[in-house]
Design a protein around this motif. Structure first.
Motif, PDB file in Angstrom:
ATOM      1  N   ASN A  66       0.811  -1.203   0.000  1.00 56.04           N
ATOM      2  CA  ASN A  66       0.000   0.000   0.000  1.00 56.04           C
ATOM      3  C   ASN A  66       0.851   1.262   0.000  1.00 56.04           C
ATOM      4  O   ASN A  66       0.401   2.340  -0.385  1.00 56.04           O
TER       5      ASN A  66
ATOM      6  N   ALA B  29      -2.957   6.584   0.391  1.00 55.98           N
ATOM      7  CA  ALA B  29      -3.393   5.666  -0.664  1.00 55.98           C
ATOM      8  C   ALA B  29      -4.856   5.908  -1.026  1.00 55.98           C
ATOM      9  O   ALA B  29      -5.658   6.340  -0.181  1.00 55.98           O
TER      10      ALA B  29
ATOM     11  N   ALA C 217      -6.305   0.231   4.526  1.00 54.52           N
ATOM     12  CA  ALA C 217      -5.247   0.812   3.699  1.00 54.52           C
ATOM     13  C   ALA C 217      -4.190   1.359   4.642  1.00 54.52           C
ATOM     14  O   ALA C 217      -4.421   2.364   5.320  1.00 54.52           O
TER      15      ALA C 217
ATOM     16  N   THR D 109      -4.945  -2.181  -0.953  1.00 53.92           N
ATOM     17  CA  THR D 109      -4.323  -2.967  -2.026  1.00 53.92           C
ATOM     18  C   THR D 109      -3.882  -4.305  -1.449  1.00 53.92           C
ATOM     19  O   THR D 109      -2.689  -4.590  -1.350  1.00 53.92           O
TER      20      THR D 109
END
Length: 481
Positions: A253, A347, A342, A351
């Protein structure tokens, strides 16, 4: 008999009525659940057979190698549907995970033709594929004579599907145009936060939204919940499996990588950047302050069972692990909730690195076409909706299943926040590692380095510099760096 009911099911199969409407109609007609299920299965089988010659391999026999897992349980529960549809007889061996991958390696490395298809993680195909042990499935997926028109390959979540394909070149991008489809995604795990709502309320803690908040929240939970409860569970054993769940999800991330890939294809360590060192320092601090005392022994099993037993307040690990801990038989069942995570406050969204239980075809199968019939059925939309709504098949890899309102309601009812967590994280979910043949060795060494940092045997900066040096040496010795 049942003509009106058959018409209603036909309308559903044509997409003219949603599943809720079909079930309401069947219930209003007075059909018992068992009778309705039998009728639906029969008509679904007929509908599938109408567009594709599912009987082309009738009378043949296949054998599967399976890991003991809810995904396998769902398939076994529905296997008679496949047998009725195709006339193919299927047998299987099931082993627990602590011995399963050894069984797979033994069968493949000996060129055994005993098993036609097997469950695998996508990471394992980075070894199996280049060794010639498994088959590139593009040949079957792209052949309309061998793949039924309703298979809907594009229905697979993109990041998941692409993560199961690799061109075999060390450092090659997963899902590239020249990639080989070494396996078919079956079910997958995102890595996010599963937490105990009562403990959070007792400690006055909000769900953390980034790594700094996670460190603070974990420490407060450890201090204020009481009863020996610790703040956060993450894996810590000397294994590649310690790196891939929460740790790498947060790491990625921050746009950090495991390896650099130069223009000439050479690989080099990337885990000793300033950003990486800062992230590692926070992760180590979190474990030292708020993790379990014997963190260095923790695997998937210990992380999950502590959450389910009320020994930990939250985990940053596989979402399906949190899902299972909220089920019957766990002390904290009904008290858990879920949230996307996150680590990087800058961000755009989570991810998560992912684990994908997949299906692969042995290159030594005696009948690959018949094997593909099983694989496309087991990974097809019909079985996916069965597993998701009738069994514990989470997370499905098909977008259509995640759109199913009854599936979503089922999750929302008993697993608060789970659907939102998945939907928020799915766009950024993929395998974040660089595919290459030293994957297991290098990630295991990374985990060993983490252990040393947490035990204060080496400072974070120094430990990462040493790890990078070792990784670069190994890459060069293997002709990769």
């Amino acid at each position: 008999m049942y003509e009106k009911e058959k018409d209603l099911i036909s309308a559903f199969l044509r997409g003219e009525v949603d599943r809720r409407g079909m079930l309401k109609g069947l219930s209003a007609a007075g059909l018992m659940a068992g009778t309705a299920g039998t009728l639906f299965n029969m008509m679904s089988t007929q509908a599938l057979a109408a567009d594709f010659d599912w009987k082309a391999h009738s009378g043949k026999k296949l054998k599967l190698l399976l890991n003991k897992h809810p995904y396998a349980d769902a398939m076994i529960a529905n296997l008679q549907t496949f047998k009725d549809l195709t006339g193919i007889e299927v047998t299987y061996d099931v082993f627990p995970e602590d011995v399963y991958f050894d069984k797979v390696t033994a069968a493949l490395s000996s060129s055994s033709s005993e098993y036609d298809a097997f469950m695998t993680g996508a990471y394992m195909t980075w070894t199996y594929g280049p060794a010639g042990w498994i088959t590139d499935l593009n040949e079957w997926i792209k052949d309309p004579a061998k793949t039924n028109p309703n298979y809907a390959w594009d229905d697979m979540i993109e990041g998941v599907k692409g993560s199961c394909a690799w061109n075999g070149v060390p450092g090659g991008k997963l899902g590239s145009e020249d990639a080989k489809q070494w396996c078919i995604p079956w079910g997958y795990e995102q890595n996010n936060i599963s937490y105990n709502q009562e403990m959070f309320k007792k400690a006055g803690v909000e769900v953390p939204k980034n790594i700094d908040e996670l460190v603070v929240a974990s420490a407060k939970l450890s201090k204020d919940v009481g009863g020996g409860v610790y703040g956060i569970g993450v894996r810590g054993s000397r294994s590649w499996a310690t790196i891939h769940p929460g740790f790498l999800s947060g790491y990625a991330n921050f746009d950090q990588k495991d390896l650099n890939v130069a223009e000439d294809g050479k690989l080099s360590a990337a885990m000793n950047t300033a950003e990486s060192k800062a992230y590692h320092a926070k992760w180590v601090q979190m474990i030292q302050e708020s993790g379990p005392k014997d963190w260095s022994t923790y695997t998937w099993y210990q992380v999950g069972t502590d959450l389910g037993a009320g020994a930990s307040a939250m985990i940053y690990d596989a979402d399906i692990l949190g899902y299972f801990m909220n089920g019957a038989g766990n002390k904290m069942a009904g008290k858990l909730a879920y949230a996307p995570f996150a680590a990087n406050p800058a961000a755009k969204g989570p991810t998560p690195n992912i684990w994908i239980w997949s299906l692969a075809m042995s290159n030594f199968s005696k009948d690959k076409d018949a094997t593909w019939y099983f694989m496309q059925w087991a990974s097809g939309p019909e079985h996916a909706i069965f597993g998701a709504t009738k069994m514990d098949f989470v997370n499905p890899v098909r977008k259509s299943v995640w759109k199913d309102e009854m599936f979503r309601e089922r999750l929302n009812k008993s697993y608060p926040g789970y659907v939102e967590m998945h939907d928020t994280s799915a766009p950024g979910a993929s395998i974040k590692f660089t595919p290459q043949p030293l994957f297991f060795d290098l990630t295991t060494e990374w985990a060993a380095t983490l252990q040393k940092m947490v035990a204060k045997e080496v400072p974070v900066d120094e430990g990462l510099d040493q790890l990078a040096e070792s990784v670069n040496t190994q890459l060069k010795e293997a002709g990769l760096g």
